[in-house]
Enzyme design. Structure first.
Site, PDB file in Angstrom:
ATOM      1  N   TRP A  39      20.896 -48.690   1.920  1.00 32.34           N
ATOM      2  CA  TRP A  39      19.707 -47.863   2.132  1.00 32.34           C
ATOM      3  C   TRP A  39      19.710 -46.876   0.967  1.00 32.34           C
ATOM      4  O   TRP A  39      20.583 -46.007   0.871  1.00 32.34           O
ATOM      5  CB  TRP A  39      19.790 -47.133   3.467  1.00 32.34           C
ATOM      6  CG  TRP A  39      18.526 -46.422   3.837  1.00 32.34           C
ATOM      7  CD1 TRP A  39      17.429 -46.953   4.445  1.00 32.34           C
ATOM      8  CD2 TRP A  39      18.217 -45.038   3.630  1.00 32.34           C
ATOM      9  NE1 TRP A  39      16.458 -45.984   4.617  1.00 32.34           N
ATOM     10  CE2 TRP A  39      16.919 -44.803   4.123  1.00 32.34           C
ATOM     11  CE3 TRP A  39      18.913 -43.964   3.054  1.00 32.34           C
ATOM     12  CZ2 TRP A  39      16.304 -43.550   4.080  1.00 32.34           C
ATOM     13  CZ3 TRP A  39      18.294 -42.727   3.011  1.00 32.34           C
ATOM     14  CH2 TRP A  39      17.006 -42.537   3.524  1.00 32.34           C
ATOM     15  N   GLY A  53      27.481 -43.003   1.801  1.00 31.70           N
ATOM     16  CA  GLY A  53      27.562 -41.544   1.729  1.00 31.70           C
ATOM     17  C   GLY A  53      26.909 -41.039   0.455  1.00 31.70           C
ATOM     18  O   GLY A  53      26.158 -41.772  -0.199  1.00 31.70           O
ATOM     19  N   GLU A  67       6.461 -46.016  13.868  1.00 26.50           N
ATOM     20  CA  GLU A  67       7.547 -46.591  13.072  1.00 26.50           C
ATOM     21  C   GLU A  67       7.493 -48.117  13.007  1.00 26.50           C
ATOM     22  O   GLU A  67       7.864 -48.688  11.984  1.00 26.50           O
ATOM     23  CB  GLU A  67       8.928 -46.082  13.503  1.00 26.50           C
ATOM     24  CG  GLU A  67       9.418 -46.514  14.841  1.00 26.50           C
ATOM     25  CD  GLU A  67      10.747 -45.869  15.221  1.00 26.50           C
ATOM     26  OE1 GLU A  67      11.615 -45.692  14.366  1.00 26.50           O
ATOM     27  OE2 GLU A  67      10.920 -45.564  16.417  1.00 26.50           O
ATOM     28  N   LYS A 103      18.978 -47.586  10.753  1.00 23.93           N
ATOM     29  CA  LYS A 103      19.339 -47.249  12.134  1.00 23.93           C
ATOM     30  C   LYS A 103      20.266 -46.034  12.213  1.00 23.93           C
ATOM     31  O   LYS A 103      20.167 -45.240  13.125  1.00 23.93           O
ATOM     32  CB  LYS A 103      20.019 -48.463  12.764  1.00 23.93           C
ATOM     33  CG  LYS A 103      20.442 -48.259  14.197  1.00 23.93           C
ATOM     34  CD  LYS A 103      19.470 -48.908  15.125  1.00 23.93           C
ATOM     35  CE  LYS A 103      19.714 -48.579  16.569  1.00 23.93           C
ATOM     36  NZ  LYS A 103      18.494 -48.202  17.261  1.00 23.93           N
TER      37      LYS A 103
HETATM   38  C1  F6R Z   1      13.586 -43.967  16.345  1.00 24.05           C
HETATM   39  C2  F6R Z   1      15.004 -43.760  16.192  1.00 24.05           C
HETATM   40  C3  F6R Z   1      15.464 -42.523  15.533  1.00 24.05           C
HETATM   41  C4  F6R Z   1      16.825 -42.082  16.085  1.00 24.05           C
HETATM   42  C5  F6R Z   1      17.376 -40.921  15.255  1.00 24.05           C
HETATM   43  C6  F6R Z   1      18.676 -40.400  15.821  1.00 24.05           C
HETATM   44  O1  F6R Z   1      13.302 -45.136  17.034  1.00 24.05           O
HETATM   45  O2  F6R Z   1      15.797 -44.578  16.568  1.00 24.05           O
HETATM   46  O3  F6R Z   1      14.528 -41.505  15.622  1.00 24.05           O
HETATM   47  O4  F6R Z   1      16.666 -41.706  17.406  1.00 24.05           O
HETATM   48  O5  F6R Z   1      17.576 -41.349  13.945  1.00 24.05           O
HETATM   49  O6  F6R Z   1      19.632 -41.417  15.853  1.00 24.05           O
HETATM   50  P1  F6R Z   1      20.883 -41.328  16.797  1.00 24.05           P
HETATM   51  O7  F6R Z   1      20.403 -41.419  18.181  1.00 24.05           O
HETATM   52  O8  F6R Z   1      21.749 -42.470  16.392  1.00 24.05           O
HETATM   53  O9  F6R Z   1      21.517 -39.992  16.524  1.00 24.05           O
END
Ligand code: F6R
Length: 606
Positions: free
Chosen positions: A76, A101, A486, A601
């Site tokens: 990414w 990172g 999204e 993700k």
């Molecule tokens: C949207 C989505 C993101 C995550 C956010 C936090 O569908 O998945 O908005 O919720 O990046 O991610 P976590 O929950 O892994 O801290």
């Protein structure tokens, strides 16, 4: 962000790396690459390209690749655009590196060690490879220690030294690395989903511990050279739980899994109909002694926090803030030892949430994390953890993680009401009994998904769309709207219906789609007035309404009735309906639903 894999063992490595990169692709999908260590040639060969792992497969298919040790990366982009040259791995001299990172001082290091002439990419990661090469004489560990002492920022580095065949070295700061040893060899990865196919046992590599993988052994040592023993843990996800299970996309599979995921999450945290966190060792005093609650989270997880805020305010009459984790430290938060900070995160690796939690703990706050991935960084940083039983969530757009986070929030609210003396046992039991009805209500929505598909077909062409609701409906629409934008790329905004008149209603024109959700009895009349206001300005209203509230609102409106639960639990079936709508819009438009553009993700950069 960025997926990392490494394997050394008995098997040919190419397919292992490519399969694992596919499993990790949700961490980033701008480009992909592998490097293999060929002991016969005493050489490291690199294959990489901009694009998906499927593109890398084509590159690899044209080559004879025979090796039993290698590393891989799915990117990414942060430093440097999406190009073949910027794809990892990066090789400089005898050193090959993949990195997750950000090396903040990469420019200073390149100048100090005169590395610029050796660099072929625009990445900070290649500077790390060049630095390691510059510091490498004959002892790889010494080179790693020296290099790491100079790096500023976050990193998970996985390294091959050309003259140390079939051995993988790795070290990390903040960015995660997990590892395991099985009959077949030793593996590491940036998260456990890539290891699931081999084993359900793994350990988290501690920060600043040097991990050395051989085909039949692994070893860890700290910066002083002391041996560190791995602390293995088990993931209860089945070996195939990260498959698509016959669905075209993970997102659909994960939406469909929600009844079971919520049932598991709730049942694992109740005893005799009462909320029970004894297995997690959470004392009642955590909930009794706090004077205020503060949720720190990002994106969807933050939206789950907003539902918690509404419930805690109305049921417990307590002060609760929900903070965007990325803003938290910079907004002078009111936090002290009387604050209970709840960090919510599916991955447990979101750097902003992690840093916000650390900040709150430094101010003396007590802490509880709601996490899906065992042993993740936020789980380890928090005083107490409650795990959602969602299983691996592979689609970038979060669905079952959100609703299982909500399930735990309902349980926390019930526990707090119990231990703070707000409710008696009968009231708590009644509340939990209603929570146990939620999976069946979701099933009813899922069974009628064709109706939602038809609704979705009517908004495929929309450029802009609005979502309106009040109270809990507004909070859930923030999530519904995020989901739609999204995965479908439709510009969607959620507004508190009462706020429309203060500006946004100017954007409503003939046929503008407006999704309204009405599930809260006490707000219904006002919500209906707001719907009529947009209708009379030409909006095309799509209404998701609790069945019991369905009244005269019939003509000229597309209506999906939601199964009846007590008002405060309507959030979950309504959210599932909106997830399905977003999913169908995206899949009907022919998009890659699971990997929306520009997203990843796991967000491990600030
Ligand atoms: C949207 C989505 C993101 C995550 C956010 C936090 O569908 O998945 O908005 O919720 O990046 O991610 P976590 O929950 O892994 O801290």
């Amino acid at each position: 962000m960025c997926g990392i894999i490494g394997y050394t063992g008995k098997q040919e490595v190419k397919e292992i790396l490519l399969d694992a990169l596919e499993a990790l692709e949700y961490r980033g999908y701008d480009s992909a690459g592998i490097a293999v260590s060929d002991s016969a040639k005493r050489d490291v060969e690199i294959f990489k390209c901009a694009g998906r792992v499927s593109d890398l497969r084509k590159v690899c298919a044209q080559e004879e690749i025979h090796a039993k040790c290698g590393i891989g990366h799915t990117r990414w982009a942060t430093h440097g655009g999406v190009s073949d040259a910027n794809a990892h791995p990066h090789k400089v001299g005898r050193v090959t590196v993949v990195h997750n990172g950000i090396i903040e001082n990469y420019k200073e290091l390149a100048a100090e060690y005169h590395l610029s002439g050796q660099l072929q990419s625009e990445t900070d990661s290649e500077v790390a490879a060049a630095l390691l090469n510059a510091l490498y004489e004959s002892d790889p560990k010494e080179a790693v220690y020296k290099a790491v002492a100079r790096l500023e920022g976050t990193f998970a580095l996985v390294i091959l030294f050309e003259d140390v065949p079939e051995t993988i070295f790795s070290i990390r700061n903040v960015s995660p690395i997990v590892a395991t040893q099985s009959e077949e060899g030793c593996m590491l990865a940036s998260d456990v989903t890539a290891l699931c196919r081999f084993t359900n046992r793994y350990f988290v590599v501690p920060e600043y511990c040097l991990l050395e993988l051989h085909a039949d052994s692994l070893r860890m040592q700290d910066m002083e050279g002391n041996v560190v023993e791995p602390e293995y843990m088990e993931v209860n996800w089945g070996l195939n739980s990260s498959d698509k299970g016959g669905y075209p996309f993970y997102m659909e599979k994960e939406i469909m899994e929600q009844p079971k995921a919520i049932q598991n999450t709730v049942e694992n945290h109740i005893q005799n109909g009462m909320p029970d966190f004894t297995e997690e060792g959470i004392p009642d005093s955590l909930f009794q002694e706090c004077e205020r609650v503060c949720v720190v989270a990002c994106g969807t997880a933050m939206h789950a926090g907003l539902i918690g805020q509404a419930l805690i305010k109305s049921i417990l009459n307590m002060h609760i803030d929900v903070e965007l984790a990325s803003e938290y430290m910079y907004t002078d938060p009111v936090v002290d030892e009387k604050t209970l900070v709840i960090a919510i995160s599916q991955s447990g690796e979101t750097i902003d949430t992690l840093e916000a939690l650390k900040y709150a703990r430094r101010q003396g706050a007590r802490s509880l994390a709601i996490i899906n991935v065992k042993g993740s960084s936020i789980a380890r940083e928090s005083e107490f953890v409650l795990y959602t039983d969602a299983g691996p969530e592979m689609a970038v757009a979060s669905t079952k993680a959100y609703t299982t986070q909500l399930a735990l929030i309902y349980l926390i609210v019930a526990k707090m009401a119990q231990v703070r003396g707000v409710w008696n046992e009968a009231q708590v039991k009644e509340y939990i009994a209603e929570l146990l009805r939620v999976p069946a209500a979701i099933e009813q929505v899922l069974e009628r998904r064709r109706e939602i598909h038809l609704i979705a077909k009517n908004i495929l062409e929309a450029k802009d769309l609005f979502m309106i609701g009040r109270g809990l409906d507004y909070s859930l629409l923030l999530e519904g709207s995020l989901k739609l934008k999204e995965v479908s790329y439709i510009h969607s905004e959620a507004y508190a219906s009462g706020e429309l008149k203060h500006g946004p209603i100017a954007l409503i024109t003939n046929h503008t789609p407006v999704v309204a959700v009405v599930t809260q009895s006490r707000l219904m009349q006002k919500e209906i007035s707001n719907i009529k206001e947009v209708q009379s300005r030409g909006a095309r209203v799509i209404l998701f309404i609790k069945e019991a509230l369905l009244q005269e609102l019939k003509q000229e409106i597309e209506i999906f009735t939601l199964p009846d639960l007590k008002d405060e639990f309507m959030v979950i079936p309504a959210s599932v309906a909106l997830q399905l709508m977003a999913y169908y819009v995206s899949s009907d438009k022919g998009f890659d639903v699971d990997k929306p553009r520009n997203l990843a993700k796991v967000v491990t950069v600030e």
